[in-house]
Design a protein around this motif. Sequence first.
Motif, PDB file in Angstrom:
ATOM      1  N   ARG A  69      14.650   2.272   5.007  1.00  0.00           N
ATOM      2  CA  ARG A  69      13.310   1.944   4.521  1.00  0.00           C
ATOM      3  C   ARG A  69      13.007   0.473   4.775  1.00  0.00           C
ATOM      4  NH1 ARG A  69      11.195   5.949   0.953  1.00  0.00           N
ATOM      5  NH2 ARG A  69       9.272   4.846   1.362  1.00  0.00           N
ATOM      6  N   ASP A  70      11.787   0.200   5.182  1.00  0.00           N
ATOM      7  CA  ASP A  70      11.339  -1.167   5.447  1.00  0.00           C
ATOM      8  C   ASP A  70      10.827  -1.816   4.161  1.00  0.00           C
ATOM      9  OD1 ASP A  70      11.803  -0.699   8.142  1.00  0.00           O
ATOM     10  OD2 ASP A  70       9.719  -0.166   8.563  1.00  0.00           O
ATOM     11  N   PHE A  71      10.532  -3.107   4.234  1.00  0.00           N
ATOM     12  CA  PHE A  71       9.780  -3.760   3.173  1.00  0.00           C
ATOM     13  C   PHE A  71       8.448  -4.200   3.775  1.00  0.00           C
ATOM     14  CE2 PHE A  71      11.819  -7.509   5.014  1.00  0.00           C
ATOM     15  CZ  PHE A  71      10.858  -8.497   4.903  1.00  0.00           C
ATOM     16  N   GLU A  72       7.472  -4.460   2.908  1.00  0.00           N
ATOM     17  CA  GLU A  72       6.135  -4.791   3.364  1.00  0.00           C
ATOM     18  C   GLU A  72       5.699  -6.134   2.795  1.00  0.00           C
ATOM     19  OE1 GLU A  72       2.698  -1.823   3.551  1.00  0.00           O
ATOM     20  OE2 GLU A  72       2.235  -3.008   1.744  1.00  0.00           O
ATOM     21  N   LEU A  73       5.065  -6.931   3.639  1.00  0.00           N
ATOM     22  CA  LEU A  73       4.456  -8.191   3.236  1.00  0.00           C
ATOM     23  C   LEU A  73       2.950  -8.021   3.304  1.00  0.00           C
ATOM     24  CD1 LEU A  73       4.397 -11.303   2.683  1.00  0.00           C
ATOM     25  CD2 LEU A  73       4.466 -11.590   5.183  1.00  0.00           C
ATOM     26  N   ARG A  74       2.282  -8.477   2.262  1.00  0.00           N
ATOM     27  CA  ARG A  74       0.816  -8.437   2.225  1.00  0.00           C
ATOM     28  C   ARG A  74       0.327  -9.790   1.741  1.00  0.00           C
ATOM     29  NH1 ARG A  74      -2.925  -6.149  -2.027  1.00  0.00           N
ATOM     30  NH2 ARG A  74      -4.871  -5.776  -0.933  1.00  0.00           N
ATOM     31  N   LEU A  75      -0.590 -10.409   2.496  1.00  0.00           N
ATOM     32  CA  LEU A  75      -1.254 -11.650   2.107  1.00  0.00           C
ATOM     33  C   LEU A  75      -2.730 -11.339   1.952  1.00  0.00           C
ATOM     34  CD1 LEU A  75       0.278 -14.078   4.771  1.00  0.00           C
ATOM     35  CD2 LEU A  75       1.101 -13.677   2.448  1.00  0.00           C
ATOM     36  N   VAL A  76      -3.321 -11.773   0.837  1.00  0.00           N
ATOM     37  CA  VAL A  76      -4.737 -11.525   0.602  1.00  0.00           C
ATOM     38  C   VAL A  76      -5.381 -12.807   0.103  1.00  0.00           C
ATOM     39  CG1 VAL A  76      -6.448 -10.107  -0.596  1.00  0.00           C
ATOM     40  CG2 VAL A  76      -4.201  -9.153  -0.098  1.00  0.00           C
ATOM     41  N   ASP A  77      -6.479 -13.194   0.756  1.00  0.00           N
ATOM     42  CA  ASP A  77      -7.262 -14.335   0.295  1.00  0.00           C
ATOM     43  C   ASP A  77      -8.264 -13.813  -0.722  1.00  0.00           C
ATOM     44  OD1 ASP A  77      -8.688 -16.651  -0.076  1.00  0.00           O
ATOM     45  OD2 ASP A  77      -9.808 -16.460   1.787  1.00  0.00           O
ATOM     46  N   LEU A  78      -8.111 -14.251  -1.978  1.00  0.00           N
ATOM     47  CA  LEU A  78      -9.004 -13.845  -3.059  1.00  0.00           C
ATOM     48  C   LEU A  78      -9.896 -15.023  -3.445  1.00  0.00           C
ATOM     49  CD1 LEU A  78      -6.291 -12.054  -5.224  1.00  0.00           C
ATOM     50  CD2 LEU A  78      -7.975 -10.969  -3.736  1.00  0.00           C
ATOM     51  N   ALA A  79     -10.666 -15.543  -2.526  1.00  0.00           N
ATOM     52  CA  ALA A  79     -11.567 -16.680  -2.717  1.00  0.00           C
ATOM     53  C   ALA A  79     -10.768 -17.956  -2.978  1.00  0.00           C
ATOM     54  CB  ALA A  79     -12.586 -16.404  -3.806  1.00  0.00           C
ATOM     55  N   ASP A  80     -10.457 -18.293  -4.232  1.00  0.00           N
ATOM     56  CA  ASP A  80      -9.750 -19.532  -4.557  1.00  0.00           C
ATOM     57  C   ASP A  80      -8.255 -19.327  -4.744  1.00  0.00           C
ATOM     58  OD1 ASP A  80     -12.122 -20.880  -4.467  1.00  0.00           O
ATOM     59  OD2 ASP A  80     -12.460 -20.811  -6.631  1.00  0.00           O
ATOM     60  N   THR A  81      -7.773 -18.143  -4.419  1.00  0.00           N
ATOM     61  CA  THR A  81      -6.372 -17.795  -4.656  1.00  0.00           C
ATOM     62  C   THR A  81      -5.820 -17.041  -3.457  1.00  0.00           C
ATOM     63  OG1 THR A  81      -6.807 -17.592  -7.023  1.00  0.00           O
ATOM     64  CG2 THR A  81      -4.832 -16.517  -6.205  1.00  0.00           C
ATOM     65  N   LEU A  82      -4.587 -17.329  -3.111  1.00  0.00           N
ATOM     66  CA  LEU A  82      -3.876 -16.543  -2.106  1.00  0.00           C
ATOM     67  C   LEU A  82      -2.868 -15.684  -2.846  1.00  0.00           C
ATOM     68  CD1 LEU A  82      -3.206 -15.872   0.863  1.00  0.00           C
ATOM     69  CD2 LEU A  82      -1.398 -17.593   0.688  1.00  0.00           C
ATOM     70  N   ARG A  83      -2.917 -14.387  -2.619  1.00  0.00           N
ATOM     71  CA  ARG A  83      -1.972 -13.453  -3.245  1.00  0.00           C
ATOM     72  C   ARG A  83      -0.955 -13.041  -2.191  1.00  0.00           C
ATOM     73  NH1 ARG A  83      -2.159 -10.057  -7.971  1.00  0.00           N
ATOM     74  NH2 ARG A  83      -0.822  -8.252  -7.701  1.00  0.00           N
ATOM     75  N   ILE A  84       0.320 -13.171  -2.544  1.00  0.00           N
ATOM     76  CA  ILE A  84       1.435 -12.773  -1.691  1.00  0.00           C
ATOM     77  C   ILE A  84       2.091 -11.576  -2.363  1.00  0.00           C
ATOM     78  CG2 ILE A  84       3.673 -13.469  -0.744  1.00  0.00           C
ATOM     79  CD1 ILE A  84       2.657 -16.421  -1.204  1.00  0.00           C
ATOM     80  N   GLU A  85       2.275 -10.500  -1.633  1.00  0.00           N
ATOM     81  CA  GLU A  85       2.949  -9.324  -2.175  1.00  0.00           C
ATOM     82  C   GLU A  85       4.075  -8.914  -1.237  1.00  0.00           C
ATOM     83  OE1 GLU A  85       0.106  -6.175  -2.709  1.00  0.00           O
ATOM     84  OE2 GLU A  85      -0.954  -7.239  -4.310  1.00  0.00           O
ATOM     85  N   VAL A  86       5.234  -8.639  -1.813  1.00  0.00           N
ATOM     86  CA  VAL A  86       6.343  -8.086  -1.049  1.00  0.00           C
ATOM     87  C   VAL A  86       6.771  -6.810  -1.762  1.00  0.00           C
ATOM     88  CG1 VAL A  86       8.711  -8.411  -0.247  1.00  0.00           C
ATOM     89  CG2 VAL A  86       7.090 -10.320  -0.154  1.00  0.00           C
ATOM     90  N   SER A  87       6.722  -5.701  -1.034  1.00  0.00           N
ATOM     91  CA  SER A  87       7.037  -4.392  -1.608  1.00  0.00           C
ATOM     92  C   SER A  87       8.304  -3.844  -0.983  1.00  0.00           C
ATOM     93  CB  SER A  87       5.884  -3.412  -1.347  1.00  0.00           C
ATOM     94  OG  SER A  87       4.683  -3.918  -1.891  1.00  0.00           O
ATOM     95  N   ASP A  88       9.131  -3.218  -1.819  1.00  0.00           N
ATOM     96  CA  ASP A  88      10.341  -2.567  -1.322  1.00  0.00           C
ATOM     97  C   ASP A  88      10.447  -1.189  -1.956  1.00  0.00           C
ATOM     98  OD1 ASP A  88      11.982  -2.641  -3.805  1.00  0.00           O
ATOM     99  OD2 ASP A  88      12.042  -4.797  -3.471  1.00  0.00           O
ATOM    100  N   ALA A  89      11.460  -0.437  -1.560  1.00  0.00           N
ATOM    101  CA  ALA A  89      11.584   0.961  -1.963  1.00  0.00           C
ATOM    102  C   ALA A  89      12.369   1.191  -3.255  1.00  0.00           C
ATOM    103  CB  ALA A  89      12.225   1.769  -0.826  1.00  0.00           C
ATOM    104  N   ARG A  90      12.911   0.147  -3.881  1.00  0.00           N
ATOM    105  CA  ARG A  90      13.717   0.327  -5.097  1.00  0.00           C
ATOM    106  C   ARG A  90      12.949  -0.080  -6.340  1.00  0.00           C
ATOM    107  NH1 ARG A  90      19.797  -1.244  -4.953  1.00  0.00           N
ATOM    108  NH2 ARG A  90      19.774   0.037  -6.818  1.00  0.00           N
TER     109      ARG A  90
END
Length: 173
Positions: A69-90
């Motif tokens: 299983r892979d892991f996933e990186l997600r970056l989202v610009d929420l106007a004045d905030t940058l959200r970083i998400e890292v998802s894994d399978a456990r």
Amino acid sequence: MNAEITLAGAEFVQRFSSTRRGARLARRLAVHQLDVWGVPYGSELSGDVALIVSELAANAVLHGLVPGRDFELRLVDLADTLRIEVSDARGELGPEVRPSGPGAESGFGLHLVGALATTWGVKDRVVGKTVWAELATRPGACSEFPGVSAFRPGDGPPPGLGPAPHAHGEPAG
């Protein structure tokens, strides 16, 4: 110069192999994507994001590994905030902030994330979990604490709000 992301609502999502090489590639592509969004490589924000992505990706590889299983990186610009998400399978194994003692060689990652991020936490997924962190991207911006400037390592949290590393779940708002 204060780096700013100018594309509100912009999003970057990529899956990586759950290996050390995948974690390194996640960090490199995160700072590359920030550069594309107008945050120069080597800027304070770029360095903070690189460190947070490195720590969260390393944790996904070391502690969230499910073979195949892979892991996933997600970056989202929420106007004045940058959200970083890292998802894994456990999903059954959440992040653990360990006390660091003299001579410790590991266990500092989430302390660093908590010091650099405005807020951070973990949320469940259908399969696995997502560990997320948010950073203010513009001077004076702070997603969870309106009217409070983003704080830097060593400043501590705003009075009465408690340390960011204990924020779990989705941010209020």
